[in-house]
Design a protein around this motif. Sequence first.
Motif, PDB file in Angstrom:
ATOM      1  N   SER A 217      46.211  33.289  34.421  1.00 22.63           N
ATOM      2  CA  SER A 217      47.153  33.784  35.424  1.00 22.63           C
ATOM      3  C   SER A 217      48.033  34.890  34.865  1.00 22.63           C
ATOM      4  O   SER A 217      48.352  35.865  35.557  1.00 22.63           O
ATOM      5  CB  SER A 217      48.019  32.631  35.939  1.00 22.63           C
ATOM      6  OG  SER A 217      48.736  32.028  34.862  1.00 22.63           O
ATOM      7  N   CYS A 220      45.458  37.957  34.406  1.00 23.01           N
ATOM      8  CA  CYS A 220      44.728  38.433  35.589  1.00 23.01           C
ATOM      9  C   CYS A 220      45.628  38.912  36.729  1.00 23.01           C
ATOM     10  O   CYS A 220      45.218  39.816  37.469  1.00 23.01           O
ATOM     11  CB  CYS A 220      43.797  37.336  36.106  1.00 23.01           C
ATOM     12  SG  CYS A 220      42.485  36.883  34.942  1.00 23.01           S
ATOM     13  N   TRP A 221      46.823  38.333  36.903  1.00 25.23           N
ATOM     14  CA  TRP A 221      47.648  38.833  38.006  1.00 25.23           C
ATOM     15  C   TRP A 221      49.047  39.268  37.580  1.00 25.23           C
ATOM     16  O   TRP A 221      49.629  40.166  38.191  1.00 25.23           O
ATOM     17  CB  TRP A 221      47.736  37.831  39.160  1.00 25.23           C
ATOM     18  CG  TRP A 221      48.359  36.502  38.854  1.00 25.23           C
ATOM     19  CD1 TRP A 221      47.700  35.357  38.582  1.00 25.23           C
ATOM     20  CD2 TRP A 221      49.759  36.172  38.831  1.00 25.23           C
ATOM     21  NE1 TRP A 221      48.580  34.321  38.368  1.00 25.23           N
ATOM     22  CE2 TRP A 221      49.862  34.790  38.526  1.00 25.23           C
ATOM     23  CE3 TRP A 221      50.934  36.880  39.031  1.00 25.23           C
ATOM     24  CZ2 TRP A 221      51.072  34.127  38.421  1.00 25.23           C
ATOM     25  CZ3 TRP A 221      52.147  36.217  38.928  1.00 25.23           C
ATOM     26  CH2 TRP A 221      52.208  34.865  38.624  1.00 25.23           C
ATOM     27  N   PHE A 240      45.963  43.210  41.405  1.00 24.40           N
ATOM     28  CA  PHE A 240      46.964  42.155  41.586  1.00 24.40           C
ATOM     29  C   PHE A 240      46.840  41.509  42.956  1.00 24.40           C
ATOM     30  O   PHE A 240      46.876  40.273  43.061  1.00 24.40           O
ATOM     31  CB  PHE A 240      48.364  42.738  41.403  1.00 24.40           C
ATOM     32  CG  PHE A 240      49.453  41.843  41.919  1.00 24.40           C
ATOM     33  CD1 PHE A 240      49.838  40.708  41.221  1.00 24.40           C
ATOM     34  CD2 PHE A 240      50.090  42.124  43.127  1.00 24.40           C
ATOM     35  CE1 PHE A 240      50.827  39.865  41.704  1.00 24.40           C
ATOM     36  CE2 PHE A 240      51.080  41.293  43.616  1.00 24.40           C
ATOM     37  CZ  PHE A 240      51.453  40.162  42.904  1.00 24.40           C
ATOM     38  N   ILE A 243      43.629  39.138  43.101  1.00 27.19           N
ATOM     39  CA  ILE A 243      43.673  37.929  42.276  1.00 27.19           C
ATOM     40  C   ILE A 243      44.843  37.027  42.680  1.00 27.19           C
ATOM     41  O   ILE A 243      44.705  35.795  42.713  1.00 27.19           O
ATOM     42  CB  ILE A 243      43.749  38.312  40.787  1.00 27.19           C
ATOM     43  CG1 ILE A 243      42.505  39.100  40.388  1.00 27.19           C
ATOM     44  CG2 ILE A 243      43.900  37.074  39.919  1.00 27.19           C
ATOM     45  CD1 ILE A 243      42.489  39.554  38.948  1.00 27.19           C
ATOM     46  N   PHE A 244      45.971  37.608  43.015  1.00 26.66           N
ATOM     47  CA  PHE A 244      47.119  36.765  43.361  1.00 26.66           C
ATOM     48  C   PHE A 244      46.924  36.085  44.718  1.00 26.66           C
ATOM     49  O   PHE A 244      47.482  35.006  44.952  1.00 26.66           O
ATOM     50  CB  PHE A 244      48.392  37.601  43.375  1.00 26.66           C
ATOM     51  CG  PHE A 244      49.652  36.785  43.430  1.00 26.66           C
ATOM     52  CD1 PHE A 244      50.053  36.030  42.336  1.00 26.66           C
ATOM     53  CD2 PHE A 244      50.430  36.745  44.572  1.00 26.66           C
ATOM     54  CE1 PHE A 244      51.207  35.260  42.388  1.00 26.66           C
ATOM     55  CE2 PHE A 244      51.585  35.992  44.625  1.00 26.66           C
ATOM     56  CZ  PHE A 244      51.963  35.242  43.525  1.00 26.66           C
ATOM     57  N   GLN A 247      45.165  33.113  43.777  1.00 25.13           N
ATOM     58  CA  GLN A 247      46.117  32.215  43.122  1.00 25.13           C
ATOM     59  C   GLN A 247      46.985  31.487  44.144  1.00 25.13           C
ATOM     60  O   GLN A 247      47.285  30.291  43.986  1.00 25.13           O
ATOM     61  CB  GLN A 247      46.992  33.009  42.164  1.00 25.13           C
ATOM     62  CG  GLN A 247      48.029  32.182  41.422  1.00 25.13           C
ATOM     63  CD  GLN A 247      47.417  31.253  40.410  1.00 25.13           C
ATOM     64  OE1 GLN A 247      46.947  31.658  39.373  1.00 25.13           O
ATOM     65  NE2 GLN A 247      47.405  29.959  40.711  1.00 25.13           N
TER      66      GLN A 247
END
Length: 351
Positions: A217, A220-221, A240, A243-244, A247
Amino acid sequence: MAQSRDSGNPFPDSGELDNPFQDPAVIQHRTSQQYATLDVYNPFENREPPPAYSPPVPAPAPAPLPPPSAPSVQSSRKLSPTEPKNYGSYSTQASAAAATAELLKKQEELNRKAEELDRRERELQNVALGGTGTRQNNWPPLPSFCPVQPCFFQDISMEIPQEFQKTVSTMYYLWMCSTLALFLNFLACLARFCVDASSGSGFGLSMLWLLLFTPCSFVCWYRPMYKAFRSDSSFNFFVFFFIFFVQDVFFVLQAIGIPGWGFSGWVCALVVVKGNPAVAVLMLLVALLFTAIAVLGIVMLKRIHSLYRRTGASFQKAQQEFAAGVFSNPAVRTAAANAAAGAAENAFRAP
């Protein structure tokens, strides 16, 4: 004597002069009814009563004068030695104070802009030095005796512009809270495994999520978001967002807590309430933390998207940055050159 009087002698006889009461002036002022003496004078006799009282007619009021101005009032009042002199009216002082505050505000803004320009200038100088002026990595903050050294350099107050520092700091705290929630989730699953041996799969997955999501985490974001605000990179913004968003989906699943997935969410906590209330309370706290993180993640995703739209970034700009980054990578250029050389060599060898 008679002869002398008859003859008109102006000098009287001595006998007449010896009697002062025979003086004509005295005889003229003797007591009579017409002339009251002091002995018989009565001031209250034959006096008319005074007239009845009548209130005096009030004089016409003078025309009202205009109110004196503040300087005249202050000039007429004597100031004490310790009292400061007032050289203007209240409105004048208020306007002067407002102008001073406005000037101070502009000065602060100019100071911030100067600091921002100074920071950008230092960055350009570091880039111009060709990597010799790069800063030493400081994250994660590991002790000096640790064999693993920090992998990233992070300084929000230095690298991030002033208007985005609060957003980046909030995302950093969000990542720390998610890591803490994963650790508490691991403890809750361990406690449940201690009282119920059939929940071993959930305990194993909780350990996997802790070891996997914590570094991934951040890399990656969080780091793409940090670099996007640092250099206004459209490509990092797109990375962002993608990937977020995934998430955030995991944040919601963690808050729900599907049994067997290794998340101590609401469903798992309600299932354990009947069996062990103490473990259920710990799992409820974890579920509440997961819920708060999921809500904050959705709010921050929307806020960063609005900031991204105001920065003038676009998908075309992201493509250009991606292409420039790929071709500027030494490994990519070396691989491309080797492939081109191999293709040319094969072409010459072909009959």
